[in-house]
Design an enzyme around this catalytic site. Structure first.
Site, PDB file in Angstrom:
ATOM      1  N   CYS A 136     -64.550  49.416 -12.800  1.00 29.01           N
ATOM      2  CA  CYS A 136     -63.969  50.557 -13.513  1.00 29.01           C
ATOM      3  C   CYS A 136     -64.978  51.687 -13.648  1.00 29.01           C
ATOM      4  O   CYS A 136     -65.862  51.650 -14.506  1.00 29.01           O
ATOM      5  CB  CYS A 136     -63.479  50.113 -14.892  1.00 29.01           C
ATOM      6  SG  CYS A 136     -62.787  51.467 -15.860  1.00 29.01           S
ATOM      7  N   CYS A 139     -64.970  53.550 -16.962  1.00 28.52           N
ATOM      8  CA  CYS A 139     -65.609  52.822 -18.063  1.00 28.52           C
ATOM      9  C   CYS A 139     -67.132  52.869 -17.946  1.00 28.52           C
ATOM     10  O   CYS A 139     -67.831  53.057 -18.932  1.00 28.52           O
ATOM     11  CB  CYS A 139     -65.208  51.342 -18.067  1.00 28.52           C
ATOM     12  SG  CYS A 139     -63.496  51.001 -17.719  1.00 28.52           S
ATOM     13  N   ASP A 140     -67.645  52.647 -16.758  1.00 30.29           N
ATOM     14  CA  ASP A 140     -69.076  52.372 -16.614  1.00 30.29           C
ATOM     15  C   ASP A 140     -69.873  53.443 -15.863  1.00 30.29           C
ATOM     16  O   ASP A 140     -71.098  53.359 -15.789  1.00 30.29           O
ATOM     17  CB  ASP A 140     -69.261  51.024 -15.884  1.00 30.29           C
ATOM     18  CG  ASP A 140     -68.677  49.872 -16.697  1.00 30.29           C
ATOM     19  OD1 ASP A 140     -68.706  49.954 -17.931  1.00 30.29           O
ATOM     20  OD2 ASP A 140     -68.182  48.905 -16.095  1.00 30.29           O
TER      21      ASP A 140
END
Ligand code: NDP
Length: 315
Positions: A136, A139-140
């Site tokens: 993701c 997300c990261d």
């Protein structure tokens, strides 16, 4: 076999399931939530979550999920371990088997079983999970500012993630197994014209290396051909974008899905077309796949479940 009847069954323990549990328990519906294989869902496999509103300093995925769980418990949600192994939505009340040893029937159902990111199946993906391997970028990606990352995949998700990461990272390699991209024309153009993205066509990532997290990947070019080449590329982060599999198989005979298996709902509502059965979160969302959008749809499903029970005179 043990039998039980509930007014509202919530299946899944990601942000959608727990949010549905918070709302339905506050509405006095006495929801029962089965957590499934991975308590807390996909977010428990990420490290820091910095984009969930309400956490100005960020929060780890497991802590965020435990906070949501505690909030649902506070209002009396009945949260249980267990996996729904069979579903029958042919007539209300709907019936389910849990772990092959218990039957439950429910007047309303909120399907929040999520989706599972596909991985290549390399041992190194497990070895470096949370240490440079992610599925993701939204997300990261932030952790890779000014670093070098690779994205695997040639579809729209991979291209979107490569462009997103190129806004943060110093250099992005897009690892594509075919000699062309499958993504839409516009995404192809964005990727191919981006100065920070290098597309490695006809490449497969076959391993990762590094002493302190990911420091590089082993790749093979034109695998199996006479001119096959193997070499290493230095990277700090390795992102998988080869598709997600929605966890909808046991519901598919009754709810409509797209060709990948994402549950189709009516307009922007969580209604599945089966009365009293709602779908929330990633199992019905091929596009946004964010914790906050999943939580929002869990809230909608809970409100719909309450209205349905009220209309049926079941409250
Ligand atoms: P796709 O199935 O479209 O693409 C998956 C990509 O991963 C393909 O390039 C595929 O390669 C590659 N791949 C699959 N398995 C492997 C493997 N084992 N090794 C290497 N590469 C692999 O998935 P997406 O998640 O990209 O998209 C899903 C759907 O969502 C699509 O319909 C897409 O258009 C849509 N979408 C739309 C967006 C938008 O409109 N903004 C954004 C994101 C997704 P190959 O081509 O060789 O099969």
């Amino acid at each position: 076999m043990e039998k039980e009847h509930v007014k509202c069954l919530i299946i899944g323990s990601g942000p959608a399931g727990y949010t549905a549990a918070i709302y339905t328990s506050r509405a006095n519906i006495a929801p029962v939530l089965y957590e499934g294989l991975q308590t807390g869902g996909q977010l428990t496999t990420t490290t820091e979550v910095e984009n969930f509103p309400g956490y100005p300093q960020g929060v780890t995925g497991p802590v965020l999920m435990d906070d949501l769980r505690q909030q649902a418990l506070r209002f009396g949600a009945d949260i249980r371990p267990g996996l729904i192994t069979q579903a029958d939505l042919s007539q209300a009340p709907y019936s389910f088997t849990i772990d092959e040893n218990k039957k439950i029937t429910a007047d309303t159902v909120i399907i929040a079983t999520g989706a599972t990111a596909k991985y290549l199946g390399l041992e190194d993906e497990k070895k470096y999970a949370g240490m440079g391997v992610s599925a993701c970028a939204t997300c990261d990606g932030f952790f890779y500012r000014k670093k070098v990352v690779a994205v695997v995949g040639g579809g729209d998700t991979a291209c979107e993630e490569a462009v997103y990461l190129a806004g943060l990272a110093r250099q992005v390699y897009l690892v594509v197994r075919k000699p062309y991209l499958r993504a839409s024309k516009i995404m192809q153009e964005r990727v191919l014209n981006h100065p920070k993205i290098t597309v490695l066509f006809e490449h497969n990532a076959i391993g990762l290396f590094g002493d302190n997290g990911v420091e590089g990947m082993h790749v093979v070019k034109r695998k199996g051909e006479p001119d096959e080449e193997r070499y290493d590329v230095a990277i700090d982060g390795f992102f998988l974008a080869i598709g997600h599999q929605p966890n909808s198989a046991i519901f598919q005979p009754w709810v409509k899905t797209d060709e990948t298996g994402y549950i189709l709902t009516e307009g922007s509502s969580p209604r599945t077309g089966v009365p009293g059965v709602f779908a929330a979160g990633d199992v019905a969302d091929p596009h946004y796949r964010q914790a906050i959008t999943a939580a929002g749809s869990g809230c909608k499903a809970a409100i719909e479940a309450e209205r349905y029970l009220s209309e049926q005179g079941m409250l």
